[in-house]
Every structure is written in C-alpha cells, then in structure tokens.
Design a protein around this motif. Structure first.
Motif, PDB file in Angstrom:
ATOM      1  N   PRO A 169     -74.387  54.550   8.389  1.00  0.00           N
ATOM      2  CA  PRO A 169     -74.599  55.131   7.059  1.00  0.00           C
ATOM      3  C   PRO A 169     -73.333  55.824   6.576  1.00  0.00           C
ATOM      4  O   PRO A 169     -72.592  56.421   7.368  1.00  0.00           O
ATOM      5  N   LEU A 170     -73.061  55.743   5.290  1.00  0.00           N
ATOM      6  CA  LEU A 170     -71.879  56.374   4.717  1.00  0.00           C
ATOM      7  C   LEU A 170     -72.146  57.865   4.535  1.00  0.00           C
ATOM      8  O   LEU A 170     -73.106  58.252   3.866  1.00  0.00           O
ATOM      9  N   ASP A 171     -71.306  58.702   5.143  1.00  0.00           N
ATOM     10  CA  ASP A 171     -71.501  60.152   5.094  1.00  0.00           C
ATOM     11  C   ASP A 171     -70.816  60.818   3.910  1.00  0.00           C
ATOM     12  O   ASP A 171     -70.974  62.016   3.688  1.00  0.00           O
ATOM     13  N   VAL A 172     -70.008  60.052   3.172  1.00  0.00           N
ATOM     14  CA  VAL A 172     -69.274  60.595   2.029  1.00  0.00           C
ATOM     15  C   VAL A 172     -69.397  59.619   0.862  1.00  0.00           C
ATOM     16  O   VAL A 172     -69.717  58.447   1.050  1.00  0.00           O
ATOM     17  N   GLU A 173     -69.126  60.110  -0.336  1.00  0.00           N
ATOM     18  CA  GLU A 173     -69.162  59.249  -1.514  1.00  0.00           C
ATOM     19  C   GLU A 173     -67.762  58.718  -1.817  1.00  0.00           C
ATOM     20  O   GLU A 173     -66.779  59.462  -1.762  1.00  0.00           O
ATOM     21  N   VAL A 174     -67.692  57.411  -2.142  1.00  0.00           N
ATOM     22  CA  VAL A 174     -66.404  56.796  -2.483  1.00  0.00           C
ATOM     23  C   VAL A 174     -66.575  55.931  -3.731  1.00  0.00           C
ATOM     24  O   VAL A 174     -67.594  55.263  -3.883  1.00  0.00           O
ATOM     25  N   PRO A 175     -65.579  55.944  -4.617  1.00  0.00           N
ATOM     26  CA  PRO A 175     -65.681  55.150  -5.857  1.00  0.00           C
ATOM     27  C   PRO A 175     -65.197  53.718  -5.665  1.00  0.00           C
ATOM     28  O   PRO A 175     -64.540  53.150  -6.545  1.00  0.00           O
ATOM     29  N   TYR A 176     -65.472  53.135  -4.507  1.00  0.00           N
ATOM     30  CA  TYR A 176     -65.058  51.765  -4.207  1.00  0.00           C
ATOM     31  C   TYR A 176     -66.230  50.995  -3.626  1.00  0.00           C
ATOM     32  O   TYR A 176     -67.175  51.588  -3.091  1.00  0.00           O
ATOM     33  N   LYS A 177     -66.157  49.684  -3.722  1.00  0.00           N
ATOM     34  CA  LYS A 177     -67.205  48.841  -3.154  1.00  0.00           C
ATOM     35  C   LYS A 177     -67.312  49.097  -1.656  1.00  0.00           C
ATOM     36  O   LYS A 177     -66.298  49.114  -0.953  1.00  0.00           O
ATOM     37  N   THR A 178     -68.531  49.295  -1.179  1.00  0.00           N
ATOM     38  CA  THR A 178     -68.761  49.593   0.234  1.00  0.00           C
ATOM     39  C   THR A 178     -69.660  48.528   0.847  1.00  0.00           C
ATOM     40  O   THR A 178     -70.723  48.206   0.297  1.00  0.00           O
ATOM     41  N   ILE A 179     -69.218  47.985   1.963  1.00  0.00           N
ATOM     42  CA  ILE A 179     -69.999  47.001   2.711  1.00  0.00           C
ATOM     43  C   ILE A 179     -70.573  47.696   3.935  1.00  0.00           C
ATOM     44  O   ILE A 179     -69.822  48.185   4.787  1.00  0.00           O
ATOM     45  N   THR A 180     -71.872  47.762   4.002  1.00  0.00           N
ATOM     46  CA  THR A 180     -72.529  48.489   5.098  1.00  0.00           C
ATOM     47  C   THR A 180     -72.933  47.586   6.257  1.00  0.00           C
ATOM     48  O   THR A 180     -73.408  48.069   7.274  1.00  0.00           O
ATOM     49  N   ASP A 181     -72.761  46.270   6.108  1.00  0.00           N
ATOM     50  CA  ASP A 181     -73.117  45.340   7.184  1.00  0.00           C
ATOM     51  C   ASP A 181     -72.287  45.605   8.430  1.00  0.00           C
ATOM     52  O   ASP A 181     -71.141  46.070   8.354  1.00  0.00           O
ATOM     53  N   LYS A 182     -72.826  45.262   9.589  1.00  0.00           N
ATOM     54  CA  LYS A 182     -72.094  45.327  10.845  1.00  0.00           C
ATOM     55  C   LYS A 182     -70.985  44.277  10.860  1.00  0.00           C
ATOM     56  O   LYS A 182     -71.203  43.112  10.508  1.00  0.00           O
ATOM     57  N   ILE A 183     -69.779  44.687  11.249  1.00  0.00           N
ATOM     58  CA  ILE A 183     -68.667  43.742  11.380  1.00  0.00           C
ATOM     59  C   ILE A 183     -68.859  42.933  12.656  1.00  0.00           C
ATOM     60  O   ILE A 183     -69.074  43.494  13.735  1.00  0.00           O
ATOM     61  N   ILE A 184     -68.750  41.608  12.552  1.00  0.00           N
ATOM     62  CA  ILE A 184     -68.921  40.763  13.734  1.00  0.00           C
ATOM     63  C   ILE A 184     -67.635  40.064  14.150  1.00  0.00           C
ATOM     64  O   ILE A 184     -67.540  39.546  15.262  1.00  0.00           O
ATOM     65  N   ASP A 185     -66.606  40.066  13.267  1.00  0.00           N
ATOM     66  CA  ASP A 185     -65.341  39.452  13.683  1.00  0.00           C
ATOM     67  C   ASP A 185     -64.223  39.789  12.711  1.00  0.00           C
ATOM     68  O   ASP A 185     -64.466  40.123  11.542  1.00  0.00           O
ATOM     69  N   PHE A 186     -62.993  39.718  13.225  1.00  0.00           N
ATOM     70  CA  PHE A 186     -61.769  39.796  12.433  1.00  0.00           C
ATOM     71  C   PHE A 186     -61.047  38.460  12.636  1.00  0.00           C
ATOM     72  O   PHE A 186     -60.797  38.075  13.786  1.00  0.00           O
ATOM     73  N   LYS A 187     -60.715  37.767  11.554  1.00  0.00           N
ATOM     74  CA  LYS A 187     -60.117  36.441  11.682  1.00  0.00           C
ATOM     75  C   LYS A 187     -58.747  36.402  11.018  1.00  0.00           C
ATOM     76  O   LYS A 187     -58.474  37.131  10.070  1.00  0.00           O
ATOM     77  N   GLY A 188     -57.904  35.515  11.527  1.00  0.00           N
ATOM     78  CA  GLY A 188     -56.583  35.341  10.968  1.00  0.00           C
ATOM     79  C   GLY A 188     -55.864  34.204  11.644  1.00  0.00           C
ATOM     80  O   GLY A 188     -56.473  33.372  12.325  1.00  0.00           O
ATOM     81  N   ASP A 189     -54.532  34.204  11.500  1.00  0.00           N
ATOM     82  CA  ASP A 189     -53.718  33.182  12.148  1.00  0.00           C
ATOM     83  C   ASP A 189     -52.475  33.848  12.725  1.00  0.00           C
ATOM     84  O   ASP A 189     -52.430  35.078  12.868  1.00  0.00           O
ATOM     85  N   ASP A 190     -51.471  33.060  13.039  1.00  0.00           N
ATOM     86  CA  ASP A 190     -50.257  33.603  13.656  1.00  0.00           C
ATOM     87  C   ASP A 190     -49.532  34.599  12.760  1.00  0.00           C
ATOM     88  O   ASP A 190     -48.757  35.431  13.238  1.00  0.00           O
ATOM     89  N   SER A 191     -49.793  34.525  11.461  1.00  0.00           N
ATOM     90  CA  SER A 191     -49.118  35.443  10.533  1.00  0.00           C
ATOM     91  C   SER A 191     -49.851  36.776  10.402  1.00  0.00           C
ATOM     92  O   SER A 191     -49.303  37.730   9.853  1.00  0.00           O
ATOM     93  N   GLY A 192     -51.098  36.844  10.908  1.00  0.00           N
ATOM     94  CA  GLY A 192     -51.816  38.107  10.872  1.00  0.00           C
ATOM     95  C   GLY A 192     -53.248  37.989  10.408  1.00  0.00           C
ATOM     96  O   GLY A 192     -53.805  36.888  10.258  1.00  0.00           O
ATOM     97  N   LEU A 193     -53.854  39.149  10.171  1.00  0.00           N
ATOM     98  CA  LEU A 193     -55.257  39.236   9.757  1.00  0.00           C
ATOM     99  C   LEU A 193     -55.454  38.666   8.352  1.00  0.00           C
ATOM    100  O   LEU A 193     -54.655  38.923   7.460  1.00  0.00           O
ATOM    101  N   LYS A 194     -56.546  37.907   8.185  1.00  0.00           N
ATOM    102  CA  LYS A 194     -56.839  37.307   6.885  1.00  0.00           C
ATOM    103  C   LYS A 194     -58.248  37.605   6.374  1.00  0.00           C
ATOM    104  O   LYS A 194     -58.493  37.546   5.177  1.00  0.00           O
ATOM    105  N   GLU A 195     -59.155  37.944   7.307  1.00  0.00           N
ATOM    106  CA  GLU A 195     -60.556  37.984   6.900  1.00  0.00           C
ATOM    107  C   GLU A 195     -61.372  38.896   7.808  1.00  0.00           C
ATOM    108  O   GLU A 195     -61.143  38.963   9.011  1.00  0.00           O
TER     109      GLU A 195
END
Length: 280
Positions: A169-195
């Motif tokens: 749960p978000l404990d503070v208010e922010v004026p930006y889009k917030t995604i509360t779903d659980k993160i299941i992966d970080f994806k990218g390639d040799d150049s770095g993070l993409k998704e």
C-alpha cells in the motif's frame, strides 16, 4: 548539535553509543526499528548468556543506552548530507553532528530481480544518477517517505515518472501514476534495463530508482561517496570510511555476522570516533 549521530540501534550502534557516552561525548541514536536482531528467535552463542531471544537482547541493549540518558529516536532516515557538519534528515526532523556512525546492518531491501541491472538502468541514488535520466522515462520503486525524498530530486529532471509500490500500500500521496501490482521481473538487454513487468502488465522505462523502505547503508554510501567493494563498506583500522568523520561497523563492513562481532565493532569504532573528535 550532537557530537555523533549513530544510525542503527542494533548491537553495533548501541555499543558505539555506550562507549562514546562513557568517554564523555554526546551521541544520539536514530533507527526505525531494532534491525535483524529483533527477528532472531534464539541466541545461544553470546558470552555470558545461556539462551535469550533476539527481541529480549535488543531490548536489553536499548534500555542500557536509555539508562545512560542517550537519546534514541524511532524515526525513518530519508537523507544524509555533508554540510559544515553531518546532517541526517528523518521523516520528522533534522539532526546535525560532528561525526556520523553507520550501524544499521546490511540492506535487506534490495529486489533480487533488479540486481542484474545495477549500474545499467537500476540505481539506488537519485542525487548520484538522476542527471543521466533527464527528460527520460523513469520508474521509482517504493511506497513511503524515502521514495518521496528520491522523487523530490527526480521530478526536477523529468516529467515522465512512474511509481511502483511493488504490491504494498502507498503510505504517501504522489501526483504521478502509481502501479500497485507486484513486480515479477525486470527485463532488458546488453545495453541495460528496458522494461518492468508486473503481475498484470508491463511498462517500458529508461531507468529505475529503488527506494524501498528506509534509506539503507549502501544507499547512504552511494549518496555521499563512501567507498565500498560492492559487498561491504570499506573502513580503516579506526573504522572510519574514506570520508573523514564517517564511521561504519557491524554487518555493513562484512566479516562474521554475529552479535559478538557487532559489539566489538561498536566498541572499536567508538575509540576511533574519540580519536577523530579529539583531533578536531
């Protein structure tokens, strides 16, 4: 102003404070909780004690410090800066001291899925790395006041920001889009993070700033330029880091991850801090 700010109320931080107080100095302890010791079910290998729970041992140390009139502030550290002295900002207050002791234990707030992209799209310090992502699409992972502090830096560099609370749960208010779903992966390639991939969707990003929970030892190290070997904070024989006046001990500097070693580090660090303050 205090002589020393100690971040962490575990065996290392408490031992440092007790020795400094007996040397005649004025320390203050800041900690959000009692750290890993609090969660230890049973300790049976500490000198002079047959068997004790981690909770009871932690409480005994804290009471010992309180009996010496050492202030212990139960507050979340959200920023550390070097000005004329050392300034520690918490969720409630700001404290200043001539020296700083880091004794909050090893960070247990890292997301193992993100570690493969550390230095290649994943950062733990907005002040250090935010400039590299100016006018780009960035994510901030966190849900509390530490995340808000990192956001205060990043919002001056880009308007394209996503907040990921990683299933919490978000404990503070922010004026930006917030995604509360659980993160299941970080994806990218040799150049770095993409998704970043969550339970229900995926999001293209150029960089990600991790601000989970409270500001941890390695976050502070990155933030103000303390030398590490990627596993531990590096200290000299006086337990001082490469930045004069900043000391560290306990799990943060590696070695035997035991209460006895943490107490020893605290006692030795107090002696190093005493030498430093006397030299000033």
């Amino acid at each position: 102003m205090y002589d020393v700010i100690i971040i962490g109320s575990g065996p290392c931080g408490i031992a440092t404070a007790i020795y400094l107080k007996r040397y005649g100095y004025n320390p203050i302890i800041i900690a959000k909780d009692n750290g890993a010791l609090e969660r230890a079910t049973l300790i049976e290998n500490y000198y002079g004690i047959n068997s004790i729970s981690g909770h009871d041992l932690a409480l005994s140390g804290i009471n010992q410090a309180k009996n010496l009139q050492i202030p212990i502030m139960s507050e979340e550290v959200i920023d550390v800066s070097i000005e004329k002295n050392f300034v520690v900002k918490t969720s409630n207050n700001s404290y200043e001291a001539k020296a700083l002791m880091l004794a909050m234990g090893k960070s247990r707030a890292k997301n193992p899925l993100a570690q493969k992209f550390e230095g290649a799209g994943v950062s733990y310090c907005a002040t250090c790395d935010g400039f590299f992502y100016r006018k780009k699409k960035i994510a901030i992972v966190g849900n509390g006041k530490y995340m808000l502090e990192e956001l205060s830096v990043l919002k001056n560099l880009t308007n394209d920001i996503l907040i990921f609370s990683d299933g919490k749960p978000l404990d503070v208010e922010v004026p930006y889009k917030t995604i509360t779903d659980k993160i299941i992966d970080f994806k990218g390639d040799d150049s770095g993070l993409k998704e970043i991939v969550t339970k229900n969707d995926s999001y293209e990003i150029d960089g990600c700033f991790m601000a989970i929970g409270s500001m941890q030892g390695f976050s502070i190290a990155s933030h103000i330029g303390i030398a590490t070997n990627n596993e531990n904070i590096l200290v000299n024989s006086d337990y001082m880091t490469n930045i004069k006046g900043i000391f560290a001990g306990g799990d943060l500097i590696g070695g035997l991850l035991q209460v006895s070693k943490a107490v020893s580090d605290g006692a030795n660090a107090a002696l190093g801090i005493k030498k430093y303050l006397m030299s000033k």
